[in-house]
Write a protein that holds these residues in place. Structure first.
Motif, PDB file in Angstrom:
ATOM      1  N   ARG A 190       0.856  -1.346   0.015  1.00  9.24           N
ATOM      2  CA  ARG A 190       0.004   0.253   0.103  1.00  9.24           C
ATOM      3  C   ARG A 190       0.984   1.633   0.107  1.00  9.24           C
ATOM      4  N   ILE A 191       0.428   2.132  -1.339  1.00  8.99           N
ATOM      5  CA  ILE A 191       1.382   2.909  -0.990  1.00  8.99           C
ATOM      6  C   ILE A 191       1.123   4.319   0.817  1.00  8.99           C
ATOM      7  N   LEU A 192       1.862   4.873   0.959  1.00  6.75           N
ATOM      8  CA  LEU A 192       1.089   5.122   2.339  1.00  6.75           C
ATOM      9  C   LEU A 192       1.837   6.889   2.277  1.00  6.75           C
ATOM     10  N   SER A 193       3.177   7.677   0.730  1.00  3.60           N
ATOM     11  CA  SER A 193       3.452   8.258   1.224  1.00  3.60           C
ATOM     12  C   SER A 193       4.226   8.533  -0.088  1.00  3.60           C
ATOM     13  N   VAL A 194       4.888   9.997  -0.786  1.00  4.51           N
ATOM     14  CA  VAL A 194       5.726   9.734  -2.051  1.00  4.51           C
ATOM     15  C   VAL A 194       5.993  11.168  -2.082  1.00  4.51           C
ATOM     16  N   ASP A 195       7.261  11.661  -2.324  1.00  3.80           N
ATOM     17  CA  ASP A 195       8.237  12.221  -2.353  1.00  3.80           C
ATOM     18  C   ASP A 195       9.420  12.274  -3.670  1.00  3.80           C
ATOM     19  N   ASP A 196      10.163  13.598  -3.587  1.00  3.41           N
ATOM     20  CA  ASP A 196      10.963  14.002  -4.904  1.00  3.41           C
ATOM     21  C   ASP A 196      11.703  12.653  -5.364  1.00  3.41           C
ATOM     22  N   GLY A 197      11.768  11.606  -4.080  1.00  9.55           N
ATOM     23  CA  GLY A 197      12.732  10.476  -4.300  1.00  9.55           C
ATOM     24  C   GLY A 197      12.710   8.946  -4.302  1.00  9.55           C
ATOM     25  N   GLY A 198      11.104   9.054  -3.782  1.00 11.32           N
ATOM     26  CA  GLY A 198      10.422   7.859  -4.030  1.00 11.32           C
ATOM     27  C   GLY A 198       8.909   7.593  -3.198  1.00 11.32           C
ATOM     28  N   LEU A 199       8.466   6.300  -2.638  1.00 12.84           N
ATOM     29  CA  LEU A 199       8.227   6.061  -1.827  1.00 12.84           C
ATOM     30  C   LEU A 199       7.663   5.680  -0.957  1.00 12.84           C
ATOM     31  N   ASP A 200       7.010   5.709   0.200  1.00 11.98           N
ATOM     32  CA  ASP A 200       6.929   5.299   1.656  1.00 11.98           C
ATOM     33  C   ASP A 200       6.004   3.973   1.456  1.00 11.98           C
ATOM     34  N   VAL A 201       6.162   3.020   1.421  1.00 14.47           N
ATOM     35  CA  VAL A 201       5.284   1.815   1.563  1.00 14.47           C
ATOM     36  C   VAL A 201       4.960   1.238   2.932  1.00 14.47           C
ATOM     37  N   GLU A 202       3.715   0.435   2.468  1.00  6.78           N
ATOM     38  CA  GLU A 202       3.502  -0.813   4.169  1.00  6.78           C
ATOM     39  C   GLU A 202       2.253  -1.818   3.091  1.00  6.78           C
ATOM     40  N   VAL A 203       4.135  -3.133   3.177  1.00 11.08           N
ATOM     41  CA  VAL A 203       3.687  -4.538   2.896  1.00 11.08           C
ATOM     42  C   VAL A 203       2.780  -5.117   3.813  1.00 11.08           C
ATOM     43  N   PRO A 204       1.850  -6.023   3.799  1.00 10.53           N
ATOM     44  CA  PRO A 204       0.970  -6.626   4.365  1.00 10.53           C
ATOM     45  C   PRO A 204       1.905  -7.441   5.039  1.00 10.53           C
ATOM     46  N   GLY A 205       1.080  -8.360   5.645  1.00 14.96           N
ATOM     47  CA  GLY A 205       1.815  -9.278   6.864  1.00 14.96           C
ATOM     48  C   GLY A 205       1.256 -10.151   5.779  1.00 14.96           C
ATOM     49  N   VAL A 206       1.859 -11.188   6.398  1.00 17.59           N
ATOM     50  CA  VAL A 206       1.686 -12.596   6.089  1.00 17.59           C
ATOM     51  C   VAL A 206       1.404 -13.952   6.814  1.00 17.59           C
ATOM     52  N   LYS A 207      -0.095 -14.366   7.142  1.00 19.71           N
ATOM     53  CA  LYS A 207      -0.405 -15.189   7.959  1.00 19.71           C
ATOM     54  C   LYS A 207       0.246 -15.010   9.822  1.00 19.71           C
ATOM     55  N   GLY A 208      -0.421 -13.704   9.348  1.00 21.54           N
ATOM     56  CA  GLY A 208      -0.928 -13.314  10.888  1.00 21.54           C
ATOM     57  C   GLY A 208       0.195 -12.341  11.394  1.00 21.54           C
ATOM     58  N   ARG A 209       1.315 -12.808  10.619  1.00 21.01           N
ATOM     59  CA  ARG A 209       1.974 -11.677  10.997  1.00 21.01           C
ATOM     60  C   ARG A 209       2.017 -10.174  10.747  1.00 21.01           C
ATOM     61  N   LYS A 210       2.147  -8.900  11.478  1.00 28.05           N
ATOM     62  CA  LYS A 210       1.941  -7.828  11.264  1.00 28.05           C
ATOM     63  C   LYS A 210       3.039  -7.052  10.109  1.00 28.05           C
ATOM     64  N   ALA A 211       2.208  -5.955   9.815  1.00 24.88           N
ATOM     65  CA  ALA A 211       2.678  -5.014   8.010  1.00 24.88           C
ATOM     66  C   ALA A 211       4.380  -4.799   8.670  1.00 24.88           C
ATOM     67  N   THR A 212       4.464  -4.350   7.071  1.00 24.27           N
ATOM     68  CA  THR A 212       6.412  -3.419   7.452  1.00 24.27           C
ATOM     69  C   THR A 212       6.151  -2.593   6.767  1.00 24.27           C
ATOM     70  N   ALA A 213       6.710  -1.380   7.111  1.00 21.29           N
ATOM     71  CA  ALA A 213       6.822  -0.843   6.751  1.00 21.29           C
ATOM     72  C   ALA A 213       8.189  -0.231   5.253  1.00 21.29           C
ATOM     73  N   ARG A 214       8.415  -0.035   4.564  1.00 22.28           N
ATOM     74  CA  ARG A 214       9.588   0.325   3.480  1.00 22.28           C
ATOM     75  C   ARG A 214       9.396   1.361   2.795  1.00 22.28           C
ATOM     76  N   ARG A 215      10.700   1.787   2.754  1.00 29.45           N
ATOM     77  CA  ARG A 215      10.919   3.063   1.722  1.00 29.45           C
ATOM     78  C   ARG A 215      11.444   2.026   0.789  1.00 29.45           C
ATOM     79  N   ILE A 216      10.616   2.933  -0.542  1.00 28.22           N
ATOM     80  CA  ILE A 216      11.196   2.969  -2.283  1.00 28.22           C
ATOM     81  C   ILE A 216      11.841   3.611  -2.666  1.00 28.22           C
ATOM     82  N   ALA A 217      13.163   3.375  -3.260  1.00 32.75           N
ATOM     83  CA  ALA A 217      13.467   4.829  -4.029  1.00 32.75           C
ATOM     84  C   ALA A 217      12.486   4.599  -5.498  1.00 32.75           C
ATOM     85  N   PHE A 218      12.390   5.439  -6.519  1.00 35.13           N
ATOM     86  CA  PHE A 218      12.098   5.470  -8.089  1.00 35.13           C
ATOM     87  C   PHE A 218      12.839   4.857  -8.810  1.00 35.13           C
ATOM     88  N   THR A 219      14.333   5.217  -7.745  1.00 34.42           N
ATOM     89  CA  THR A 219      15.579   4.233  -9.037  1.00 34.42           C
ATOM     90  C   THR A 219      15.772   2.649  -9.163  1.00 34.42           C
TER      91      THR A 219
END
Length: 165
Positions: free
Chosen positions: A115-144
């Motif tokens: 899930r895309i949480l926010s976007v800026d000039d360098g990339g985006l912050d996303v939330e990767v849903p948890g699998v099998k009862g695990r919590k979702a994790t935040a991740r930063r992904i650069a456009f590059t």
């Protein structure tokens, strides 16, 4: 200096689309039997409603009739929005998709749905849903790092207002 028909069409269409407060996303010219099909894809931060498409179609039709860009051959004009599973290729596409799920293929290999949480000039912050009862994790992904990305359709997403009630 020679320009392609696509470049000349974009030169005509961009001011017409911009005058309606929309962004020109794509211009495709193809064949369908004995006709040519000119497909114009537009979008905006607020989305595109049918009235805007109708008004823009009239403006484009008039502009094409007044120019010689399409020649004498018959053509069909289609003005449309990108659709539900649109590809994300520009920063503004990601900004419009904040809050939505996206399938992201990375240059380094691998693919994730997040899930895309926010976007800026360098990339985006996303939330990767948890699998099998695990919590979702935040991740930063650069456009590059992104090779391809596309919005995912969610049929069973709960509305936030219902979740909080």
């Amino acid at each position: 200096m020679s320009t392609t028909q696509s470049d000349r069409l974009r030169g005509l269409l961009e001011p017409l689309v911009g005058a309606e407060g929309l962004d020109l996303e794509d211009v495709e010219l193809s064949r369908a039997g004995r006709y040519r099909v000119l497909r114009v894809v537009v979008d905006s931060d607020e989305g595109v409603d049918l009235d805007a498409v109708a008004e823009l179609t009239r403006a484009i039709s008039t502009g094409l009739d007044e120019s010689d860009l399409m020649g004498e051959e018959q053509y069909q004009l289609e003005v449309t929005s990108p659709g539900a599973e649109r590809p994300l290729t520009e920063q503004r596409h990601y900004e419009r998709a904040v809050g939505r799920l996206a399938r992201i293929k990375l240059h380094e290999g691998g693919e994730l749905v997040a899930r895309i949480l926010s976007v800026d000039d360098g990339g985006l912050d996303v939330e990767v849903p948890g699998v099998k009862g695990r919590k979702a994790t935040a991740r930063r992904i650069a456009f590059t790092q992104i090779a391809r990305a596309r919005v995912e359709v969610e049929f069973n997403r709960k509305d936030k207002s219902t979740e909080e009630a």
